[in-house]
Design a protein around this motif. Structure first.
Motif, PDB file in Angstrom:
ATOM      1  N   ALA A 154       0.832  -1.203   0.000  1.00 28.78           N
ATOM      2  CA  ALA A 154       0.000   0.000   0.000  1.00 28.78           C
ATOM      3  C   ALA A 154       0.869   1.256   0.000  1.00 28.78           C
ATOM      4  O   ALA A 154       0.597   2.218  -0.732  1.00 28.78           O
ATOM      5  CB  ALA A 154      -0.937  -0.019   1.204  1.00 28.78           C
ATOM      6  N   ALA A 155       1.929   1.243   0.793  1.00 26.68           N
ATOM      7  CA  ALA A 155       2.839   2.405   0.870  1.00 26.68           C
ATOM      8  C   ALA A 155       3.486   2.669  -0.488  1.00 26.68           C
ATOM      9  O   ALA A 155       3.619   3.825  -0.909  1.00 26.68           O
ATOM     10  CB  ALA A 155       3.900   2.170   1.938  1.00 26.68           C
ATOM     11  N   LEU A 156       3.863   1.594  -1.192  1.00 29.65           N
ATOM     12  CA  LEU A 156       4.460   1.754  -2.534  1.00 29.65           C
ATOM     13  C   LEU A 156       3.486   2.428  -3.493  1.00 29.65           C
ATOM     14  O   LEU A 156       3.867   3.286  -4.282  1.00 29.65           O
ATOM     15  CB  LEU A 156       4.878   0.393  -3.109  1.00 29.65           C
ATOM     16  N   ARG A 157       2.216   2.039  -3.422  1.00 27.16           N
ATOM     17  CA  ARG A 157       1.199   2.651  -4.299  1.00 27.16           C
ATOM     18  C   ARG A 157       1.046   4.135  -4.000  1.00 27.16           C
ATOM     19  O   ARG A 157       0.886   4.944  -4.899  1.00 27.16           O
ATOM     20  CB  ARG A 157      -0.149   1.954  -4.130  1.00 27.16           C
ATOM     21  N   LEU A 158       1.062   4.472  -2.710  1.00 24.55           N
ATOM     22  CA  LEU A 158       0.925   5.886  -2.326  1.00 24.55           C
ATOM     23  C   LEU A 158       2.142   6.690  -2.786  1.00 24.55           C
ATOM     24  O   LEU A 158       2.004   7.821  -3.234  1.00 24.55           O
ATOM     25  CB  LEU A 158       0.748   6.031  -0.810  1.00 24.55           C
ATOM     26  N   GLU A 159       3.320   6.068  -2.684  1.00 24.92           N
ATOM     27  CA  GLU A 159       4.544   6.782  -3.079  1.00 24.92           C
ATOM     28  C   GLU A 159       4.634   6.991  -4.580  1.00 24.92           C
ATOM     29  O   GLU A 159       5.338   7.886  -5.044  1.00 24.92           O
ATOM     30  CB  GLU A 159       5.777   6.041  -2.550  1.00 24.92           C
ATOM     31  N   ALA A 160       3.895   6.198  -5.346  1.00 17.94           N
ATOM     32  CA  ALA A 160       3.906   6.343  -6.810  1.00 17.94           C
ATOM     33  C   ALA A 160       3.094   7.558  -7.256  1.00 17.94           C
ATOM     34  O   ALA A 160       3.162   7.970  -8.405  1.00 17.94           O
ATOM     35  CB  ALA A 160       3.363   5.073  -7.468  1.00 17.94           C
ATOM     36  N   GLN A 161       2.320   8.135  -6.329  1.00 19.99           N
ATOM     37  CA  GLN A 161       1.483   9.307  -6.656  1.00 19.99           C
ATOM     38  C   GLN A 161       2.038  10.541  -5.974  1.00 19.99           C
ATOM     39  O   GLN A 161       2.785  10.440  -5.012  1.00 19.99           O
ATOM     40  CB  GLN A 161       0.060   9.103  -6.115  1.00 19.99           C
ATOM     41  N   MET A 162       1.620  11.704  -6.457  1.00 19.46           N
ATOM     42  CA  MET A 162       1.901  12.947  -5.742  1.00 19.46           C
ATOM     43  C   MET A 162       1.276  12.828  -4.349  1.00 19.46           C
ATOM     44  O   MET A 162       0.159  12.327  -4.212  1.00 19.46           O
ATOM     45  CB  MET A 162       1.269  14.124  -6.502  1.00 19.46           C
ATOM     46  N   GLY A 163       1.980  13.282  -3.324  1.00 24.99           N
ATOM     47  CA  GLY A 163       1.486  13.186  -1.948  1.00 24.99           C
ATOM     48  C   GLY A 163       0.182  13.949  -1.765  1.00 24.99           C
ATOM     49  O   GLY A 163      -0.035  14.996  -2.379  1.00 24.99           O
ATOM     50  N   ILE A 164      -0.679  13.432  -0.893  1.00 25.23           N
ATOM     51  CA  ILE A 164      -2.002  14.028  -0.681  1.00 25.23           C
ATOM     52  C   ILE A 164      -1.886  15.433  -0.074  1.00 25.23           C
ATOM     53  O   ILE A 164      -2.696  16.314  -0.374  1.00 25.23           O
ATOM     54  CB  ILE A 164      -2.918  13.092   0.160  1.00 25.23           C
ATOM     55  N   GLU A 165      -0.864  15.678   0.764  1.00 29.93           N
ATOM     56  CA  GLU A 165      -0.693  17.019   1.343  1.00 29.93           C
ATOM     57  C   GLU A 165      -0.364  18.035   0.249  1.00 29.93           C
ATOM     58  O   GLU A 165      -0.829  19.172   0.274  1.00 29.93           O
ATOM     59  CB  GLU A 165       0.389  17.028   2.434  1.00 29.93           C
ATOM     60  N   GLU A 166       0.451  17.608  -0.724  1.00 29.27           N
ATOM     61  CA  GLU A 166       0.792  18.498  -1.837  1.00 29.27           C
ATOM     62  C   GLU A 166      -0.444  18.799  -2.678  1.00 29.27           C
ATOM     63  O   GLU A 166      -0.690  19.950  -3.057  1.00 29.27           O
ATOM     64  CB  GLU A 166       1.897  17.869  -2.704  1.00 29.27           C
TER      65      GLU A 166
END
Length: 198
Positions: A154-166
Motif C-alpha cells: 500500500a505504501a508503494l502505491r501511495l509513493e507512486a502518486q503525488m502526496g495528498i498534502e501536496e
C-alpha cells in the motif's frame, strides 16, 4: 461552472463525485474516457499496438491491460510513449464532453473527475480544482482494507502518486473525507451553496 475533481488513491473521490451528481452536477469521468478511447478497432488502440506490439491485444482485439502494464512498468521512456499516444485523445474527449454539458446545461455544475489532475498539469483546464482529502495514515488503512494489500504494498502505491498534502495545498477547495459520511455530505452541501448550486 466547471471544476476538476481529484484526490489520492483511497481518499473517496468517487463517493464525493456521487454526492455532487446526486445534487444535480454533471460528471465527466476521465477514467471512463480513457477506457473508451482504446475500444477494439479504435485508431488509438491501433497506435498503441503499433508501438508496443500485438502482444498488448487480447484475442478479441481488446487491450490486454496487464501485458501493457508489464511493458511500461519501470520504464519511464515507455510510460511517456504511452502517454503521448493516450493523453491527447483523452483530453480532447474531456474538453468536448465539458463543452457539450456547458452548452446544453449552462446552469449546472460540471464536475470532471481526473485522478492525476495535478500530475498531468491539467489544472488550467478548469475554473477551480477540488481535492478529496484524507490524511496519509487514513489513506494507507483504507487502501489496505479495500485492496487486501500489505502495508508495504500500500505504501508503494501511495509513493507512486503525488502526496495528498501536496495535492491539498494546490487545490482551490478541499473536502476532508476522513470523518463520517454525514460530515462529508455537509462539506459537499456547503461547497455547492457557496458556489450557488444548492
Amino acid at each position: 461552472m466547471n471544476i476538476g475533481l481529484t484526490g489520492g488513491i483511497a481518499c473517496g473521490k468517487s463517493t464525493v463525485s456521487g454526492m455532487l451528481v446526486s445534487r444535480g452536477a454533471l460528471l465527466v469521468d476521465a477514467d471512463q474516457i480513457a477506457r473508451d478511447v482504446v475500444q477494439p478497432g479504435s485508431p488509438v488502440l491501433e497506435q498503441v499496438a503499433a508501438h508496443f506490439g500485438q502482444a498488448v491485444l487480447n484475442p478479441d482485439g481488446s487491450l490486454h491491460r496487464k501485458k501493457l502494464g508489464e511493458l511500461i512498468f519501470g520504464s519511464e521512456e515507455q510510460r511517456k510513449a504511452l502517454e503521448s499516444i493516450l493523453h491527447p485523445p483523452i483530453r480532447a474527449a474531456m474538453r468536448s464532453q465539458m463543452a457539450d454539458y456547458e452548452r446544453e446545461h449552462p446552469d449546472k455544475l460540471v464536475v470532471v473527475d481526473v485522478p492525476l489532475l495535478f500530475e498531468s498539469g491539467l489544472a488550467s483546464m478548469f475554473e477551480a480544482t477540488l481535492v478529496v482529502y484524507v490524511p496519509r495514515e487514513v489513506q494507507l488503512k483504507r487502501l489496505i482494507a479495500r485492496d487486501g494489500l500489505t502495508e508495504d504494498q500500500a505504501a508503494l502505491r501511495l509513493e507512486a502518486q503525488m502526496g495528498i498534502e501536496e495535492k491539498r495545498s494546490l487545490a482551490d477547495f478541499v473536502i476532508d473525507n476522513s470523518g463520517t459520511l454525514e460530515q462529508t455530505t455537509q462539506q459537499v452541501e456547503h461547497f455547492l451553496t457557496e458556489k450557488g448550486f444548492s
